[in-house]
Design an enzyme around this catalytic site. Structure first.
Site, short mmCIF file in Angstrom:
data_model
loop_
_atom_site.label_atom_id
_atom_site.label_comp_id
_atom_site.label_asym_id
_atom_site.label_seq_id
_atom_site.Cartn_x
_atom_site.Cartn_y
_atom_site.Cartn_z
N HIS A 12 18.02 -39.44 -0.82
CA HIS A 12 16.86 -40.20 -1.84
C HIS A 12 17.46 -41.36 -2.38
O HIS A 12 16.67 -42.45 -2.51
CB HIS A 12 16.50 -39.08 -2.91
CG HIS A 12 15.54 -39.62 -3.76
ND1 HIS A 12 15.63 -40.34 -5.01
CD2 HIS A 12 13.86 -39.51 -3.63
CE1 HIS A 12 14.70 -40.81 -5.61
NE2 HIS A 12 13.76 -40.17 -4.98
N GLU A 48 22.85 -48.28 -1.79
CA GLU A 48 22.94 -48.76 -0.36
C GLU A 48 23.68 -47.91 0.64
O GLU A 48 24.50 -47.24 -0.03
CB GLU A 48 23.54 -50.30 -0.31
CG GLU A 48 22.74 -51.14 -1.17
CD GLU A 48 23.18 -52.64 -1.20
OE1 GLU A 48 24.41 -52.93 -0.89
OE2 GLU A 48 22.57 -53.52 -1.65
N LEU A 70 15.06 -30.91 0.38
CA LEU A 70 15.07 -29.29 0.18
C LEU A 70 13.50 -28.97 0.59
O LEU A 70 13.46 -27.77 0.92
CB LEU A 70 15.85 -28.70 -0.67
CG LEU A 70 17.14 -29.34 -0.90
CD1 LEU A 70 17.75 -28.60 -2.21
CD2 LEU A 70 18.19 -29.03 0.10
N GLY A 73 7.45 -32.97 1.08
CA GLY A 73 6.80 -33.69 -0.11
C GLY A 73 6.35 -35.09 0.29
O GLY A 73 6.58 -35.44 1.68
N HIS A 75 8.11 -37.97 0.22
CA HIS A 75 8.95 -38.58 0.86
C HIS A 75 9.07 -38.18 2.26
O HIS A 75 9.24 -39.00 3.36
CB HIS A 75 10.39 -38.43 0.29
CG HIS A 75 10.60 -39.29 -1.05
ND1 HIS A 75 10.15 -40.23 -1.14
CD2 HIS A 75 10.95 -38.75 -2.15
CE1 HIS A 75 10.23 -40.56 -2.46
NE2 HIS A 75 10.86 -39.55 -3.25
#
Length: 254
Positions: A12, A48, A70, A73, A75
């Site tokens: 993330h 990055e 985990l 969702g 993303h």
């Protein structure tokens, strides 16, 4: 022989400097497990290399994206597939890391390392599973399943709680368990790395709090396993972009 597809771990991203260090250490463990596979890192935001840059550097090659997330969702369902679709690489997107018995192995071991059960009687003990939280009902279902698996392992109630976007919060879950006659409550950190959410949940804990999952060996095995599942689900070297749906895999546990 043709080189195996690259394994791109998708993190993330975090403003906490400990998070990228932890993720890179986890990638080193994955490389030890699969020395034949080129392993790369891409972040969704904040750190990055960003995922589009990682995929651009791979060029027109095969790659499997393994979300270091985990649950299902936004993303997993939208951001990562859209970035993959815009890249020149021929990509497959693996399932997130949870729920899975290997994830429960890591959660269980982290609790033991924190001192669980701390001398408290099992009949008076419980655990709050602290997760990031999401408005996506599939994400909450995945967290609830992980809680059930951990409860079966520990033999005590395990209640999901969230740092954002969902209820209950950790304090609410602790209060509910205390009212139910479970005054000895530990918090299991269902986070891949240190960061704001993990710190906030730990601060709300009344007792034992486990560390984030980080570089636990089961996490490295789980990343490698998700890569292998994605390869099995779509022919290696197939053209185009493939999103691998969330399945109940049969990865080897301890």
């Amino acid at each position: 022989m043709k080189a195996p597809p690259a394994l791109v771990v998708v993190a993330h991203g975090s403003r906490d400097p400990r998070a990228p260090r932890t993720v890179r250490a986890l990638l080193d463990r994955v490389r030890t497990l699969r020395p034949d596979v080129p392993v790369h890192l891409g972040h969704i935001e904040l750190n990055e290399p960003l995922l589009p840059d990682t995929l651009a550097a791979l060029g027109d090659t095969d790659a499997v994206l393994v979300p270091l997330l985990l649950t299902r969702g936004y993303h997993v369902k939208r951001d990562i597939p859209e970035i993959a679709a815009a890249a020149p690489a021929r990509t497959r997107v693996a399932a997130p890391l949870g729920p899975h018995p290997l994830l429960v192995d890591a959660l269980h071991d982290r609790l033991l390392q924190a001192g669980w059960p701390g001398g408290a009687p099992r009949g008076k003990s419980a655990v709050v599973l602290a997760a990031a939280g999401s408005r996506d009902p599939d994400s909450r279902r995945d967290t609830a399943r992980t809680a059930r698996l951990l409860s079966a392992r520990l033999g005590v109630p395990v209640v999901p709680a969230y740092a954002s976007a969902a209820a209950p919060t950790v304090p609410q879950a602790v209060a509910s368990l205390t009212e139910r006659g479970r005054p000895h409550v530990a918090v299991a950190s269902c986070f891949t790395a240190p960061g704001r959410f993990a710190s906030e949940c730990a601060a709300a804990s009344p007792g034992i709090t486990s560390a984030p999952l980080g570089t636990h060996p089961a996490m490295a095995r789980l990343v490698a396993g998700r890569y292998e599942e994605a390869l099995a689900a779509a022919p290696a070297g197939a053209a185009g972009h493939h999103a691998i749906g969330h399945r109940r895999p049969a990865l080897a546990t301890k």
